[in-house]
Design an enzyme around this catalytic site. Structure first.
Site, PDB file in Angstrom:
ATOM      1  N   CYS A  67       9.644  54.819  69.107  1.00  0.00           N
ATOM      2  CA  CYS A  67      10.538  54.032  69.970  1.00  0.00           C
ATOM      3  C   CYS A  67      11.997  54.372  69.656  1.00  0.00           C
ATOM      4  CB  CYS A  67      10.274  52.546  69.751  1.00  0.00           C
ATOM      5  SG  CYS A  67      11.397  51.459  70.654  1.00  0.00           S
ATOM      6  N   CYS A  70      14.068  51.292  68.554  1.00  0.00           N
ATOM      7  CA  CYS A  70      13.722  50.860  67.193  1.00  0.00           C
ATOM      8  C   CYS A  70      14.436  51.737  66.161  1.00  0.00           C
ATOM      9  CB  CYS A  70      12.210  50.929  66.992  1.00  0.00           C
ATOM     10  SG  CYS A  70      11.265  49.870  68.107  1.00  0.00           S
TER      11      CYS A  70
END
Length: 314
Positions: A67, A70
């Site tokens: 991600c 993230c």
């Protein structure tokens, strides 16, 4: 002897290994050491130890290695974790790619997702993800103005426990499909057919078990007895009714016979009176050559009298 061996190895490294290579190796080790030191403050949470977050105050981050968002907030999260002891909280992280059960237990649909936990009460963090905002969220207790997650959606509830099991089952099915398609060489449509048949057979088996359990818990024997008794009573009543029917028919027939006898007697008396009157009454009752109703009735009665009633009269 040993000292000479060590000195020989050092001379070999110095003469054969490039100086720049040594610097790169030292830098890599330093970076790995710094990352490991920063990760000490962030506690990994898994299915085996997730009950730890039900006690105390926690800040949890759901992330995935692939991600980009993230990865963007990872430095701020690590700096925030370094101040966890001063803030009196625990900072954790959950990798959804490795812990699908926890992602289902918390109903995580977007990444990254941050939760605040205080003695088993969970609130979703929706503010900025910088270090300053995270610290002020804890210091100023901004989480008190946020409505907690409903009881039925709490990670420790029965509904979310079932959701966690479903997520585990989905991962297990995905692994089986990949094994059938990659290892066994079964086409994708073939794996779908196998899963469909397995689901159908499983449903039939579970339905049979439910029927057996229902029969054991709620047997239908008492109901059968009641139905049979009702049928038996109806049969008895029908027999009695059948016995009553002939008696009623006899009574009706006797009454009809008495009525016929009375009517015959009355007809005999009328006929005798008609014979005494003679043809004069016929002439008086007729109007314009047509006999009246009484004359027609008298004629019918005479015809009945003319019919022989017994063989002796013949």
């Amino acid at each position: 002897m040993a000292g000479g061996t060590v000195l020989g190895a050092l001379k070999f490294i110095v003469t054969n290994v490039d100086y720049h290579t040594l610097l790169i190796l030292v830098f890599i080790n330093t970076v790995n050491g710094a990352n490991s030191a920063s990760d000490v403050h962030v506690l990994p949470v898994a299915d085996t130890n997730w009950t730890l977050i039900l006690q105390g105050e926690w800040m949890l981050k759901f992330y995935a290695p692939w991600c980009p968002a993230c990865q963007q907030i990872q430095p701020d999260w690590e700096n925030f974790a370094k101040e966890s002891k001063a803030l009196g909280i625990s900072v954790g992280k959950i990798d959804v790619s490795q812990q699908p059960g926890l992602s289902g237990r918390f109903l995580v649909t977007t990444l990254p997702t941050i939760f605040h936990a205080k003695d088993g009460m969970f609130r979703r963090y929706l503010a900025s993800r910088t270090v300053e905002d995270l610290q002020s969220y804890i210091i100023e207790k901004k989480w008190e103005s946020v409505e907690p997650v409903p009881t039925w959606k709490s990670p420790s509830s029965i509904a979310m426990t079932g959701m966690s099991g479903l997520f585990h089952l989905s991962v297990w099915i995905r692994h089986i499909q990949s094994y059938m398609t990659d290892t066994l060489g079964i086409p994708v449509w073939g794996s779908y057919v196998i899963f469909a048949l397995a689901i159908l057979l499983t449903g039939l088996f579970l339905g049979l078990i439910l029927v057996l359990i229902a029969d054991c818990l709620c047997p239908s024997k008492h109901r059968y007895k009641e139905v049979t008794t009702e049928v038996y009573m109806k049969e008895e009543l029908s027999d009695e009714e059948q016995e009553d029917v002939p008696t009623e028919e006899k009574q009706l027939s006797d009454a009809e016979d008495e009525r016929e006898n009375l009517s015959d007697k009355a007809s005999g008396e009328d006929s005798a009176g008609d014979e005494a009157s003679g043809p004069e009454e016929l002439a008086v009752d007729s109007v314009d050559g047509l006999p009246s109703d009484s004359t027609a009735e008298n004629g019918m009665r005479k015809r009945k009298l003319q019919v022989p009633e017994s063989p002796d009269e013949l």
